[in-house]
Motif scaffolding. Sequence first.
Motif, short mmCIF file in Angstrom:
data_model
loop_
_atom_site.label_atom_id
_atom_site.label_comp_id
_atom_site.label_asym_id
_atom_site.label_seq_id
_atom_site.Cartn_x
_atom_site.Cartn_y
_atom_site.Cartn_z
N GLN A 178 87.33 17.17 80.81
CA GLN A 178 86.69 18.48 80.76
C GLN A 178 87.73 19.59 80.88
O GLN A 178 87.69 20.57 80.13
N MET A 179 88.66 19.45 81.80
CA MET A 179 89.71 20.46 81.96
C MET A 179 90.58 20.55 80.71
O MET A 179 90.94 21.65 80.28
N PHE A 180 90.91 19.42 80.11
CA PHE A 180 91.71 19.42 78.89
C PHE A 180 90.98 20.15 77.76
O PHE A 180 91.58 20.98 77.06
N LEU A 181 89.69 19.84 77.57
CA LEU A 181 88.92 20.49 76.50
C LEU A 181 88.80 21.98 76.73
O LEU A 181 88.89 22.77 75.79
N GLN A 182 88.60 22.38 77.98
CA GLN A 182 88.48 23.81 78.27
C GLN A 182 89.81 24.52 78.03
O GLN A 182 89.84 25.65 77.55
N PHE A 183 90.92 23.88 78.35
CA PHE A 183 92.22 24.48 78.09
C PHE A 183 92.51 24.54 76.60
O PHE A 183 92.98 25.55 76.07
N GLY A 205 82.59 39.70 72.37
CA GLY A 205 81.53 39.36 71.43
C GLY A 205 81.36 37.86 71.26
O GLY A 205 80.71 37.40 70.34
N ALA A 206 81.95 37.07 72.18
CA ALA A 206 81.85 35.62 72.09
C ALA A 206 81.74 35.04 73.50
O ALA A 206 82.12 35.66 74.48
N VAL A 207 81.20 33.82 73.58
CA VAL A 207 81.06 33.12 74.85
C VAL A 207 82.10 32.00 74.87
O VAL A 207 82.18 31.20 73.93
N SER A 208 82.89 31.95 75.94
CA SER A 208 83.95 30.95 76.03
C SER A 208 83.40 29.60 76.47
O SER A 208 82.30 29.50 77.02
N ILE A 209 84.19 28.57 76.23
CA ILE A 209 83.78 27.21 76.62
C ILE A 209 83.72 27.08 78.13
O ILE A 209 82.91 26.32 78.66
N ASN A 210 84.53 27.82 78.86
CA ASN A 210 84.52 27.75 80.32
C ASN A 210 83.19 28.26 80.87
O ASN A 210 82.58 27.63 81.74
N VAL A 211 82.76 29.42 80.39
CA VAL A 211 81.49 30.00 80.85
C VAL A 211 80.32 29.13 80.41
O VAL A 211 79.39 28.88 81.18
N TRP A 212 80.38 28.62 79.19
CA TRP A 212 79.29 27.79 78.67
C TRP A 212 79.17 26.49 79.46
O TRP A 212 78.07 26.09 79.83
N GLY A 246 76.33 23.17 83.39
CA GLY A 246 76.38 22.38 84.61
C GLY A 246 75.43 22.88 85.67
O GLY A 246 74.77 22.10 86.37
N THR A 247 75.31 24.20 85.81
CA THR A 247 74.39 24.78 86.78
C THR A 247 72.95 24.48 86.42
O THR A 247 72.14 24.11 87.28
N VAL A 248 72.60 24.63 85.15
CA VAL A 248 71.22 24.36 84.71
C VAL A 248 70.88 22.89 84.90
O VAL A 248 69.80 22.54 85.38
N ILE A 249 71.80 22.00 84.56
CA ILE A 249 71.56 20.56 84.73
C ILE A 249 71.37 20.22 86.20
O ILE A 249 70.49 19.43 86.58
N ALA A 250 72.18 20.82 87.08
CA ALA A 250 72.04 20.56 88.52
C ALA A 250 70.71 21.06 89.05
O ALA A 250 70.04 20.38 89.85
N LEU A 251 70.28 22.25 88.61
CA LEU A 251 68.99 22.79 89.07
C LEU A 251 67.83 21.94 88.59
O LEU A 251 66.91 21.64 89.36
N ILE A 252 67.85 21.53 87.35
CA ILE A 252 66.77 20.70 86.82
C ILE A 252 66.77 19.34 87.51
O ILE A 252 65.71 18.79 87.84
#
Length: 91
Positions: A6-11, A42-49, A54-60
């Motif tokens: 995950q860290m490699f992909l985000q970097f 004007g774009a959403v980064s992979i880190n924020v996404w 992860g937060t939504v999956i944990a809440l559900i």
Amino acid sequence: MTSGMQMFLQFWHAKTPVFTYPRGWLPWPVEWILGFPRCPYGAVSINVWSMTCGTVIALIGNELLGIVQGQPAAAGVGKQKVAMGAEKQKS
């Protein structure tokens, strides 16, 4: 192993937007946060996404676990008042 991947992909994809939206729809501080750390405005980064997913999956997951265990997830749901008798104190 999975955290390292995950860290490699985000970097590796830090400058690549996950998706874009028209610039100016949101105030610039919100655009800056959505593109953090290196994605253009004007774009959403992979880190924020990934953090959001992860937060939504944990809440559900917590909600489903509460349902399976039979415990209400929200505070105060399912609580009922129970009448309790007063006991006499012996002097």
